[in-house]
Design a protein around this motif. Structure first.
Motif, PDB file in Angstrom:
ATOM      1  N   ARG A  46      45.781  47.498  63.511  1.00  0.00           N
ATOM      2  CA  ARG A  46      47.073  47.870  64.105  1.00  0.00           C
ATOM      3  C   ARG A  46      46.985  49.230  64.804  1.00  0.00           C
ATOM      4  O   ARG A  46      47.654  49.463  65.814  1.00  0.00           O
ATOM      5  N   SER A  47      46.147  50.119  64.272  1.00  0.00           N
ATOM      6  CA  SER A  47      46.021  51.467  64.853  1.00  0.00           C
ATOM      7  C   SER A  47      45.526  51.430  66.297  1.00  0.00           C
ATOM      8  O   SER A  47      45.814  52.335  67.083  1.00  0.00           O
ATOM      9  N   LEU A  48      44.786  50.383  66.649  1.00  0.00           N
ATOM     10  CA  LEU A  48      44.274  50.254  68.022  1.00  0.00           C
ATOM     11  C   LEU A  48      45.405  50.137  69.039  1.00  0.00           C
ATOM     12  O   LEU A  48      45.239  50.482  70.208  1.00  0.00           O
ATOM     13  N   PHE A  49      46.547  49.633  68.608  1.00  0.00           N
ATOM     14  CA  PHE A  49      47.665  49.380  69.518  1.00  0.00           C
ATOM     15  C   PHE A  49      48.748  50.458  69.441  1.00  0.00           C
ATOM     16  O   PHE A  49      49.770  50.356  70.118  1.00  0.00           O
ATOM     17  N   ALA A  50      48.502  51.486  68.614  1.00  0.00           N
ATOM     18  CA  ALA A  50      49.450  52.607  68.504  1.00  0.00           C
ATOM     19  C   ALA A  50      49.108  53.633  69.578  1.00  0.00           C
ATOM     20  O   ALA A  50      48.443  54.631  69.312  1.00  0.00           O
ATOM     21  N   THR A  51      49.546  53.357  70.792  1.00  0.00           N
ATOM     22  CA  THR A  51      49.135  54.181  71.938  1.00  0.00           C
ATOM     23  C   THR A  51      50.093  55.328  72.236  1.00  0.00           C
ATOM     24  O   THR A  51      49.766  56.223  73.008  1.00  0.00           O
ATOM     25  N   ASP A  52      51.277  55.322  71.643  1.00  0.00           N
ATOM     26  CA  ASP A  52      52.239  56.392  71.906  1.00  0.00           C
ATOM     27  C   ASP A  52      52.932  56.832  70.611  1.00  0.00           C
ATOM     28  O   ASP A  52      54.167  56.805  70.503  1.00  0.00           O
ATOM     29  N   PRO A  53      52.140  57.263  69.620  1.00  0.00           N
ATOM     30  CA  PRO A  53      52.731  57.620  68.324  1.00  0.00           C
ATOM     31  C   PRO A  53      53.373  59.002  68.364  1.00  0.00           C
ATOM     32  O   PRO A  53      52.948  59.878  69.113  1.00  0.00           O
ATOM     33  N   GLU A  54      54.406  59.176  67.546  1.00  0.00           N
ATOM     34  CA  GLU A  54      55.043  60.493  67.440  1.00  0.00           C
ATOM     35  C   GLU A  54      54.244  61.402  66.510  1.00  0.00           C
ATOM     36  O   GLU A  54      54.197  62.615  66.699  1.00  0.00           O
ATOM     37  N   HIS A  85      49.026  41.173  73.577  1.00  0.00           N
ATOM     38  CA  HIS A  85      49.787  39.928  73.524  1.00  0.00           C
ATOM     39  C   HIS A  85      49.279  39.033  72.385  1.00  0.00           C
ATOM     40  O   HIS A  85      50.073  38.433  71.651  1.00  0.00           O
ATOM     41  N   THR A  86      47.956  38.961  72.248  1.00  0.00           N
ATOM     42  CA  THR A  86      47.353  38.171  71.156  1.00  0.00           C
ATOM     43  C   THR A  86      47.802  38.717  69.808  1.00  0.00           C
ATOM     44  O   THR A  86      48.133  37.953  68.893  1.00  0.00           O
ATOM     45  N   ALA A  87      47.817  40.050  69.692  1.00  0.00           N
ATOM     46  CA  ALA A  87      48.222  40.683  68.431  1.00  0.00           C
ATOM     47  C   ALA A  87      49.679  40.368  68.102  1.00  0.00           C
ATOM     48  O   ALA A  87      50.010  40.041  66.946  1.00  0.00           O
ATOM     49  N   SER A  88      50.552  40.451  69.104  1.00  0.00           N
ATOM     50  CA  SER A  88      51.973  40.208  68.850  1.00  0.00           C
ATOM     51  C   SER A  88      52.254  38.730  68.568  1.00  0.00           C
ATOM     52  O   SER A  88      53.186  38.394  67.843  1.00  0.00           O
ATOM     53  N   HIS A  89      51.423  37.862  69.128  1.00  0.00           N
ATOM     54  CA  HIS A  89      51.628  36.421  68.955  1.00  0.00           C
ATOM     55  C   HIS A  89      51.052  35.905  67.636  1.00  0.00           C
ATOM     56  O   HIS A  89      51.688  35.112  66.937  1.00  0.00           O
ATOM     57  N   PHE A  90      49.836  36.354  67.292  1.00  0.00           N
ATOM     58  CA  PHE A  90      49.141  35.817  66.118  1.00  0.00           C
ATOM     59  C   PHE A  90      49.140  36.739  64.898  1.00  0.00           C
ATOM     60  O   PHE A  90      48.963  36.282  63.776  1.00  0.00           O
ATOM     61  N   HIS A 144      44.424  37.934  62.610  1.00  0.00           N
ATOM     62  CA  HIS A 144      44.112  36.567  63.031  1.00  0.00           C
ATOM     63  C   HIS A 144      42.737  36.515  63.695  1.00  0.00           C
ATOM     64  O   HIS A 144      42.334  37.452  64.392  1.00  0.00           O
ATOM     65  N   SER A 145      42.028  35.409  63.482  1.00  0.00           N
ATOM     66  CA  SER A 145      40.663  35.260  64.005  1.00  0.00           C
ATOM     67  C   SER A 145      40.610  35.391  65.531  1.00  0.00           C
ATOM     68  O   SER A 145      39.632  35.926  66.072  1.00  0.00           O
ATOM     69  N   ASN A 146      41.656  34.935  66.227  1.00  0.00           N
ATOM     70  CA  ASN A 146      41.673  35.048  67.695  1.00  0.00           C
ATOM     71  C   ASN A 146      41.642  36.507  68.148  1.00  0.00           C
ATOM     72  O   ASN A 146      40.912  36.872  69.071  1.00  0.00           O
ATOM     73  N   LEU A 147      42.443  37.334  67.488  1.00  0.00           N
ATOM     74  CA  LEU A 147      42.485  38.748  67.846  1.00  0.00           C
ATOM     75  C   LEU A 147      41.178  39.444  67.469  1.00  0.00           C
ATOM     76  O   LEU A 147      40.638  40.236  68.249  1.00  0.00           O
ATOM     77  N   LEU A 148      40.661  39.154  66.271  1.00  0.00           N
ATOM     78  CA  LEU A 148      39.427  39.793  65.819  1.00  0.00           C
ATOM     79  C   LEU A 148      38.261  39.438  66.734  1.00  0.00           C
ATOM     80  O   LEU A 148      37.425  40.292  67.062  1.00  0.00           O
ATOM     81  N   SER A 149      38.213  38.188  67.174  1.00  0.00           N
ATOM     82  CA  SER A 149      37.179  37.756  68.109  1.00  0.00           C
ATOM     83  C   SER A 149      37.311  38.505  69.437  1.00  0.00           C
ATOM     84  O   SER A 149      36.314  38.964  70.018  1.00  0.00           O
TER      85      SER A 149
END
Length: 206
Positions: A41-49, A117-122, A126-131
């Motif tokens: 999840r940290s990979l997608f935290a692009t604008d943290p306070e 998008h993959t992260a928010s969907h799965f 999920h194996s799709n995101l990890l791949s």
């Protein structure tokens, strides 16, 4: 982003959490899925306070990393401690190479954004995101060299799903290494500020 010891300790704990999970998967094929989700999840935290927001906003999310940091960094006596520390130092070294490669940074940022998008969907484990994230790691970080040599049980390391988890977690480790540098972290601090970091990690655990 704040450049305090507190923020540096949290970011360093993020690197340790990813490194410890890599070791677990490489040896057993399993790991704490909640801790892995925090890393991914940290990979997608692009604008943290705040720095803690990168890991979900709660100390419990980064507790495993603080625990490993406070023990491995303090003693380094057991073989598994040395293994985790090797991954941590390798990740910090690779991040220092990455920051000098603006083109690779751009590709990395674009590819992670595409994976959102993959992260928010799965979901984050999920194996799709990890791949997807594993291929991002192979196409970017692995080109910087030298590659991180992951040790473990050959039967576990040969499984494709475990390979994807390991590479995705190494990518998350790089994310935390970037955060550590942004919060004022330097490699010399691993020697001269080690005791302060360990004490602060233990205070946070309490």
């Amino acid at each position: 982003m704040s450049r305090s010891l507190h923020d540096q300790t949290l970011a360093l704990a993020g690197i340790f959490q990813a490194a410890a999970l890599v070791r677990e998967i490489a040896h057993t094929g399993y790991c704490n899925e909640a801790a892995m989700e925090t890393c991914i999840r940290s990979l997608f935290a692009t604008d943290p306070e705040t720095t803690l927001d990168v890991y979900g906003g709660e100390l419990s999310d980064i507790r495993d990393g603080l625990q490993v940091l406070s023990t491995v960094f303090a003693q380094q006596a057991r073989p598994q401690d040395a293994e985790v520390l090797r991954y941590v130092l390798n990740l910090i070294h690779l991040e220092s190479k990455l920051k000098r490669k603006g083109d690779v940074m751009d590709v990395l940022g674009n590819r992670i954004e595409q994976a959102r998008h993959t992260a928010s969907h799965f979901g984050y484990t999920h194996s799709n995101l990890l791949s997807n994230l594993a291929s991002v790691y192979s196409d970017t970080i692995s080109t910087l060299g030298p590659r991180i040599q992951v040790s473990g049980n050959p039967n576990m390391l040969q499984r494709e799903d475990n390979q994807h988890k390991v590479r995705a977690l190494l990518l998350a480790g790089i994310r935390s290494a970037v955060l550590w540098r942004q919060s004022g972290g330097h490699r010399w601090q691993l020697i001269f500020k080690r005791k302060k970091v360990i004490l602060h990690a233990r205070e946070l655990l309490r």
